[in-house]
Design a protein around this motif. Structure first.
Motif, short mmCIF file in Angstrom:
data_model
loop_
_atom_site.label_atom_id
_atom_site.label_comp_id
_atom_site.label_asym_id
_atom_site.label_seq_id
_atom_site.Cartn_x
_atom_site.Cartn_y
_atom_site.Cartn_z
N ALA A 232 41.66 24.47 43.84
CA ALA A 232 41.46 23.18 43.74
C ALA A 232 41.22 23.22 45.73
CB ALA A 232 42.11 22.36 43.82
N VAL A 233 42.16 23.91 45.74
CA VAL A 233 42.41 23.76 47.98
C VAL A 233 41.73 24.98 47.98
CG1 VAL A 233 43.70 25.20 49.38
CG2 VAL A 233 45.28 23.73 47.72
N ALA A 234 41.27 26.26 47.43
CA ALA A 234 40.01 26.73 48.26
C ALA A 234 38.05 26.04 47.57
CB ALA A 234 40.11 28.10 46.87
N ASP A 235 38.62 25.08 46.75
CA ASP A 235 37.46 24.26 46.63
C ASP A 235 37.00 23.42 47.41
OD1 ASP A 235 36.10 25.74 43.97
OD2 ASP A 235 37.29 24.37 42.96
N THR A 236 38.35 22.66 47.81
CA THR A 236 38.10 21.62 48.72
C THR A 236 37.84 22.72 50.15
OG1 THR A 236 40.43 20.67 47.43
CG2 THR A 236 39.53 20.03 50.06
N LEU A 237 38.66 23.43 50.48
CA LEU A 237 37.90 24.34 51.69
C LEU A 237 36.77 24.70 52.32
CD1 LEU A 237 41.70 26.37 52.18
CD2 LEU A 237 40.98 23.66 53.22
N ARG A 238 36.26 24.85 50.67
CA ARG A 238 34.74 25.27 50.95
C ARG A 238 33.46 24.02 51.56
NH1 ARG A 238 35.41 27.59 45.73
NH2 ARG A 238 36.16 29.94 45.70
N THR A 239 34.37 22.80 51.34
CA THR A 239 33.49 22.04 52.18
C THR A 239 33.05 22.13 52.95
OG1 THR A 239 35.22 20.13 52.57
CG2 THR A 239 34.41 20.56 50.02
N SER A 240 32.17 21.72 53.88
CA SER A 240 31.78 21.31 55.40
C SER A 240 32.81 20.71 57.01
CB SER A 240 30.24 21.12 55.52
OG SER A 240 30.21 19.82 55.69
N ALA A 241 33.17 20.00 55.96
CA ALA A 241 34.37 19.17 56.41
C ALA A 241 35.15 19.87 57.57
CB ALA A 241 34.86 18.28 55.77
N PHE A 242 35.76 20.94 56.27
CA PHE A 242 36.68 21.93 57.33
C PHE A 242 36.44 23.13 57.97
CE2 PHE A 242 39.19 20.29 53.58
CZ PHE A 242 40.86 20.40 54.31
N ARG A 243 35.04 22.78 58.44
CA ARG A 243 34.12 24.09 59.35
C ARG A 243 34.80 23.69 60.97
NH1 ARG A 243 29.34 24.12 56.36
NH2 ARG A 243 29.72 25.57 54.54
N ALA A 244 35.55 22.38 60.32
CA ALA A 244 35.61 21.66 62.12
C ALA A 244 37.07 21.78 62.44
CB ALA A 244 35.35 19.96 61.68
N ASP A 245 37.96 22.94 61.76
CA ASP A 245 39.09 22.70 61.81
C ASP A 245 39.87 24.34 61.28
OD1 ASP A 245 42.07 23.38 62.37
OD2 ASP A 245 42.47 20.95 62.18
N PRO A 246 39.35 25.10 61.26
CA PRO A 246 39.47 27.10 60.38
C PRO A 246 40.77 27.11 60.80
CG PRO A 246 38.18 26.82 62.75
CD PRO A 246 38.57 25.68 62.79
N ALA A 247 41.40 26.60 61.44
CA ALA A 247 42.92 26.87 61.60
C ALA A 247 43.92 26.11 60.61
CB ALA A 247 43.32 26.57 62.57
N LEU A 248 43.62 25.14 59.91
CA LEU A 248 44.06 24.83 59.16
C LEU A 248 43.88 24.24 57.70
CD1 LEU A 248 45.93 22.09 58.02
CD2 LEU A 248 43.44 20.47 58.15
N ALA A 249 42.25 25.12 57.37
CA ALA A 249 41.83 26.03 56.22
C ALA A 249 42.67 27.13 56.44
CB ALA A 249 39.98 25.29 56.20
N SER A 250 42.87 27.57 57.57
CA SER A 250 43.36 29.33 56.68
C SER A 250 44.82 29.07 56.90
CB SER A 250 42.99 29.99 58.19
OG SER A 250 44.03 31.37 57.66
N GLN A 251 45.31 28.04 57.14
CA GLN A 251 46.79 28.14 56.70
C GLN A 251 46.65 27.46 55.55
OE1 GLN A 251 49.49 28.57 58.31
NE2 GLN A 251 50.10 28.76 56.64
N MET A 252 46.15 26.25 54.90
CA MET A 252 45.97 26.25 53.53
C MET A 252 45.77 27.05 52.85
SD MET A 252 44.30 21.84 54.05
CE MET A 252 44.82 22.03 52.83
N ARG A 253 45.01 27.89 52.93
CA ARG A 253 44.87 28.62 52.41
C ARG A 253 45.97 29.30 51.54
NH1 ARG A 253 40.37 29.83 54.45
NH2 ARG A 253 38.87 28.21 53.48
N ARG A 254 46.70 30.54 52.85
CA ARG A 254 47.93 31.30 52.83
C ARG A 254 48.13 30.19 51.68
NH1 ARG A 254 46.50 31.80 58.48
NH2 ARG A 254 48.37 31.08 59.42
N SER A 255 48.64 29.21 52.26
CA SER A 255 50.30 28.79 51.26
C SER A 255 50.12 28.34 49.98
CB SER A 255 50.12 27.22 52.23
OG SER A 255 50.78 26.82 53.58
N ALA A 256 49.10 27.92 49.73
CA ALA A 256 48.06 28.00 48.35
C ALA A 256 49.09 29.31 47.56
CB ALA A 256 47.21 27.74 48.44
N ARG A 257 48.44 30.25 48.46
CA ARG A 257 48.36 31.44 48.01
C ARG A 257 50.10 32.17 47.82
NH1 ARG A 257 43.60 34.16 51.02
NH2 ARG A 257 45.54 34.45 52.05
N SER A 258 50.55 31.69 48.67
CA SER A 258 52.19 31.80 48.55
C SER A 258 53.08 31.44 47.97
CB SER A 258 51.99 31.22 50.04
OG SER A 258 54.29 31.82 50.53
#
Length: 92
Positions: A22-48
């Motif tokens: 679900a996090v990965a799907d959410t991060l695919r939206t264009s809005a998260f391109r505005a904050d790639p650092a936040l998207a990357s951190q969320m991706r890592r946390s979800a995998r963690s």
């Protein structure tokens, strides 16, 4: 139900897997391109979350499993906090 032999059979791990997707799907939206650092951190946390549940289970020690579940819980809190940041920044 009998003894759980594999981490994949743990309900917590299964739910963590759904959350990661679900996090990965959410991060695919264009809005998260505005904050790639936040998207990357969320991706890592979800995998963690998934990884720590699995690693703790395979340590074959109740104490180690509990320790890794605590780490996974911390990653859940991190995801929640990051979602608040995304809301505040109007990314979602």
């Amino acid at each position: 139900m009998g003894r759980v032999e594999r981490f994949e059979d743990l309900i917590a791990w299964q739910k963590a897997r759904v959350l990661r997707a679900a996090v990965a799907d959410t991060l695919r939206t264009s809005a998260f391109r505005a904050d790639p650092a936040l998207a990357s951190q969320m991706r890592r946390s979800a995998r963690s979350i998934m990884a720590n549940i699995a690693e703790g289970f395979d340590r074959h020690s109740r104490a180690e499993f509990h320790r890794f579940l605590g780490i996974a819980k911390g990653s859940c809190a991190e995801i929640r906090s990051d979602l608040y940041a995304a809301l505040d920044d109007r990314l979602i």
